[in-house]
Write a protein that holds these residues in place. Sequence first.
Motif, mmCIF file in Angstrom:
data_model
loop_
_atom_site.group_PDB
_atom_site.id
_atom_site.type_symbol
_atom_site.label_atom_id
_atom_site.label_comp_id
_atom_site.label_asym_id
_atom_site.label_seq_id
_atom_site.Cartn_x
_atom_site.Cartn_y
_atom_site.Cartn_z
ATOM 1 N N PHE A 200 0.831 -1.199 0.000
ATOM 2 C CA PHE A 200 0.000 0.000 0.000
ATOM 3 C C PHE A 200 0.871 1.257 0.000
ATOM 4 O O PHE A 200 0.715 2.162 -0.818
ATOM 5 N N ARG A 201 1.841 1.278 0.922
ATOM 6 C CA ARG A 201 2.696 2.456 1.059
ATOM 7 C C ARG A 201 3.502 2.693 -0.207
ATOM 8 O O ARG A 201 3.642 3.825 -0.671
ATOM 9 N N LYS A 202 4.008 1.626 -0.765
ATOM 10 C CA LYS A 202 4.818 1.755 -1.974
ATOM 11 C C LYS A 202 4.015 2.445 -3.079
ATOM 12 O O LYS A 202 4.479 3.421 -3.694
ATOM 13 N N ALA A 203 2.798 1.964 -3.309
ATOM 14 C CA ALA A 203 1.969 2.539 -4.369
ATOM 15 C C ALA A 203 1.653 4.007 -4.079
ATOM 16 O O ALA A 203 1.745 4.860 -4.965
ATOM 17 N N VAL A 204 1.304 4.288 -2.813
ATOM 18 C CA VAL A 204 0.938 5.658 -2.457
ATOM 19 C C VAL A 204 2.135 6.594 -2.602
ATOM 20 O O VAL A 204 2.045 7.656 -3.235
ATOM 21 N N VAL A 205 3.265 6.183 -2.044
ATOM 22 C CA VAL A 205 4.448 7.045 -2.077
ATOM 23 C C VAL A 205 4.915 7.261 -3.506
ATOM 24 O O VAL A 205 5.224 8.384 -3.923
ATOM 25 N N GLU A 206 4.927 6.211 -4.294
ATOM 26 C CA GLU A 206 5.400 6.354 -5.667
ATOM 27 C C GLU A 206 4.467 7.211 -6.507
ATOM 28 O O GLU A 206 4.889 7.849 -7.473
ATOM 29 N N THR A 207 3.188 7.213 -6.153
ATOM 30 C CA THR A 207 2.230 7.980 -6.955
ATOM 31 C C THR A 207 2.067 9.412 -6.444
ATOM 32 O O THR A 207 2.028 10.360 -7.218
ATOM 33 N N LEU A 208 1.948 9.527 -5.110
ATOM 34 C CA LEU A 208 1.631 10.841 -4.543
ATOM 35 C C LEU A 208 2.837 11.537 -3.919
ATOM 36 O O LEU A 208 2.732 12.677 -3.487
ATOM 37 N N GLY A 209 3.945 10.834 -3.824
ATOM 38 C CA GLY A 209 5.122 11.458 -3.241
ATOM 39 C C GLY A 209 5.247 11.198 -1.748
ATOM 40 O O GLY A 209 6.343 11.013 -1.225
ATOM 41 N N ARG A 210 4.131 11.170 -1.041
ATOM 42 C CA ARG A 210 4.197 10.921 0.392
ATOM 43 C C ARG A 210 2.923 10.243 0.903
ATOM 44 O O ARG A 210 1.888 10.271 0.252
ATOM 45 N N LEU A 211 3.078 9.641 2.091
ATOM 46 C CA LEU A 211 1.937 8.975 2.719
ATOM 47 C C LEU A 211 1.546 9.738 3.972
ATOM 48 O O LEU A 211 2.377 9.992 4.841
ATOM 49 N N ASP A 212 0.291 10.111 4.035
ATOM 50 C CA ASP A 212 -0.215 10.816 5.209
ATOM 51 C C ASP A 212 -0.527 9.801 6.312
ATOM 52 O O ASP A 212 -1.435 8.992 6.183
ATOM 53 N N GLU A 213 0.253 9.861 7.410
ATOM 54 C CA GLU A 213 0.135 8.849 8.470
ATOM 55 C C GLU A 213 -1.236 8.830 9.137
ATOM 56 O O GLU A 213 -1.636 7.832 9.722
ATOM 57 N N SER A 214 -1.961 9.912 9.058
ATOM 58 C CA SER A 214 -3.272 9.919 9.713
ATOM 59 C C SER A 214 -4.277 9.069 8.950
ATOM 60 O O SER A 214 -5.403 8.876 9.388
ATOM 61 N N PHE A 215 -3.858 8.569 7.805
ATOM 62 C CA PHE A 215 -4.718 7.647 7.057
ATOM 63 C C PHE A 215 -4.391 6.183 7.335
ATOM 64 O O PHE A 215 -4.915 5.292 6.683
ATOM 65 N N VAL A 216 -3.475 5.954 8.272
ATOM 66 C CA VAL A 216 -3.075 4.576 8.557
ATOM 67 C C VAL A 216 -3.493 4.181 9.971
ATOM 68 O O VAL A 216 -3.067 4.782 10.949
ATOM 69 N N LEU A 217 -4.344 3.175 10.074
ATOM 70 C CA LEU A 217 -4.771 2.678 11.380
ATOM 71 C C LEU A 217 -4.460 1.190 11.467
ATOM 72 O O LEU A 217 -4.442 0.490 10.464
ATOM 73 N N SER A 218 -4.199 0.722 12.691
ATOM 74 C CA SER A 218 -4.093 -0.731 12.816
ATOM 75 C C SER A 218 -4.538 -1.153 14.201
ATOM 76 O O SER A 218 -4.251 -0.501 15.204
ATOM 77 N N LYS A 219 -5.278 -2.221 14.230
ATOM 78 C CA LYS A 219 -5.908 -2.601 15.482
ATOM 79 C C LYS A 219 -6.085 -4.107 15.628
ATOM 80 O O LYS A 219 -5.656 -4.701 16.607
ATOM 81 N N GLY A 220 -6.704 -4.753 14.638
ATOM 82 C CA GLY A 220 -6.943 -6.188 14.765
ATOM 83 C C GLY A 220 -7.603 -6.736 13.522
ATOM 84 O O GLY A 220 -7.980 -5.977 12.630
ATOM 85 N N TYR A 221 -7.757 -8.056 13.494
ATOM 86 C CA TYR A 221 -8.291 -8.707 12.302
ATOM 87 C C TYR A 221 -9.784 -8.993 12.378
ATOM 88 O O TYR A 221 -10.313 -9.724 11.560
ATOM 89 N N THR A 222 -10.447 -8.435 13.366
ATOM 90 C CA THR A 222 -11.867 -8.747 13.551
ATOM 91 C C THR A 222 -12.786 -7.668 12.987
ATOM 92 O O THR A 222 -12.358 -6.542 12.738
#
Lengths: 331, 331
Positions: A200-222
Amino acid sequence: MSIKAIKAQTGFSYSTISRVLSGKADAFRISTITREQILEAAARLNYRPNILARSLRLRKTMTVGLIVSDIQNPFFGELASRIEQDLRFHGYSMILCNTNEVPENEEFYLKLLVDRKVDGILIAPIQTAEWESMQILVRETPVVLVDRIFADTALPWVTSANVEAAEEVTREILGRGYRKIAFLGGPPETHITRARFKGFRKAVVETLGRLDESFVLSKGYTAQAGREMMIRLLDERPDVEAVLCVNNLVFYGAVGPVNDFELRQARPVMMAGFDIGEYASLMKRPLISADQNLAELARSAVGLLLEADAGAADAANHLTIPVVIARHRLP
Amino acid sequence: MSIKAIKAQTGFSYSTISRVLSGKADAFRISTITREQILEAAARLNYRPNILARSLRLRKTMTVGLIVSDIQNPFFGELASRIEQDLRFHGYSMILCNTNEVPENEEFYLKLLVDRKVDGILIAPIQTAEWESMQILVRETPVVLVDRIFADTALPWVTSANVEAAEEVTREILGRGYRKIAFLGGPPETHITRARFKGFRKAVVETLGRLDESFVLSKGYTAQAGREMMIRLLDERPDVEAVLCVNNLVFYGAVGPVNDFELRQARPVMMAGFDIGEYASLMKRPLISADQNLAELARSAVGLLLEADAGAADAANHLTIPVVIARHRLP
DNA sequence: ATGAAAGCGCTAACAG
DNA sequence: CTGTTAGCGCTTTCAT
């Protein structure tokens, strides 16, 4: 008491009876008449071999254990079903263990399976690295990791091309003009989340130049985690345009809040995720699903395990299976 | 080789070691010093008892088999998960068998489990009556039917109040003003389909005076069957106003065609079904779900089996569990 | 308080 | 072609 019963009926010895009953009559050139008498008696007495005794003697149970984290998830349901079919084809039975995403259960079941003298263990681990007691157990019983794996391990494993799949899905979303795109992940240290986030990050960074961290969440698989992440995301970043969910349950949990949001804002949010599969037809929304090849995942895992069981030199024992991208209700 | 190893290390006899290791030290008043030596050696040697040998000797495996028809269905996933937890609480392990709705597999697994000397079998059968070989097998091993049952059998069973639940849901639909209401069933001779259809028919006949047979279809318990039935229904009776689906998968299969139909006709169709559960949140549509009490179903089934295993007189061994009606996106 | 020995049901040397 | 016997690892009388 069972071969004994046939012995009592026919007068033949244990060995002869055992030979006939386990299909070795030809190899020992047992006479036709003897075979017939034995088989007839066995049928009449409704003889069934005692698998416990046989396994004890042969040191082989023809059983393998499968440990998954959540059998209520149809993804693991299908995986289990396919693995079971493959194993059965090879003459093995399967004991299915469900850890419910609780790490302690993993050790419990691993021990249980080793104690039951299974011939091998397939596991989609919760934990992120080989833990101590696993090291010991694994010395006795072949173990193959499937789907969820440990990054660096000598253990055989088979997983999907997660990095590539996540990258491809993300590029597809970006290609459709969405810019503010978020990632909903599982526990941050797990292999699946790391791999899919990497793509995900690779595609975003290569396309948009940077990744906005406030768009990244992680919590669990449920689904619960998915729901919570989505609610928080929509609250903190109501400008979000698209979202990639790390697995099916997170997606399912996220759908409700997105539906509500779309109704309030009169603006659609593009959703994508892994392994939505058949369940895509329940939803009216457009979506993109990266569907793992479960048939191949299962087949390979069983293959690796049976090789290990046969004591094959661990040659190419790390397998990566391609993922198929499916577009639903999209031009 | 394992008690033997401890014997070699400590000098104690098989019996003493066995007693200490299986927690019978107190009963035999083994001296503290002896215990300590044995336990220490066991720990050092990483001793694990051989369950095969123990089971062979004790004629008890502490294992039960569960046979379900479709483990990919999250309903059975949850059922299996709950049963496994309950069994584990009582010290039992579970072998899960998936018949994939193929009747021949049922016999195969039943034999397999009996051969493995499981202490009991829980089964949600595909077939509609006790078949011949089952009669024989059942003599050796206690069997309890769960969810899907045989109408007339002396075997213990636990199921849901299907007639009442179907009737209640149907009355609710009728009460909301829908008149042209259809029923999508599974195989017509199966208990679940019969029971749920019975409740449906009762409500319809008592309210409307008669039931229009062209609103009744039955085909199978899969999403594929649901999809096919719905397409055919919408083709033959495009005036249909509401539909009750016999289970979750039939509902999931039916949703796609209904969505399309609603779009074309600009007229909503009311949908209801059994055990939609969590998946209701994926859909934007109003719906009614009759959700079985899986916790109670599992608990009761395990209870009946363990009673049977303990050789209890088969007292009240037919249990019926109430169903909860859930309304989604409805006033 | 501990040990000797039998046996659960099966298979596989080994022997004829 | 068939039989005798040992032994897989454990538990449990029966002795002492």
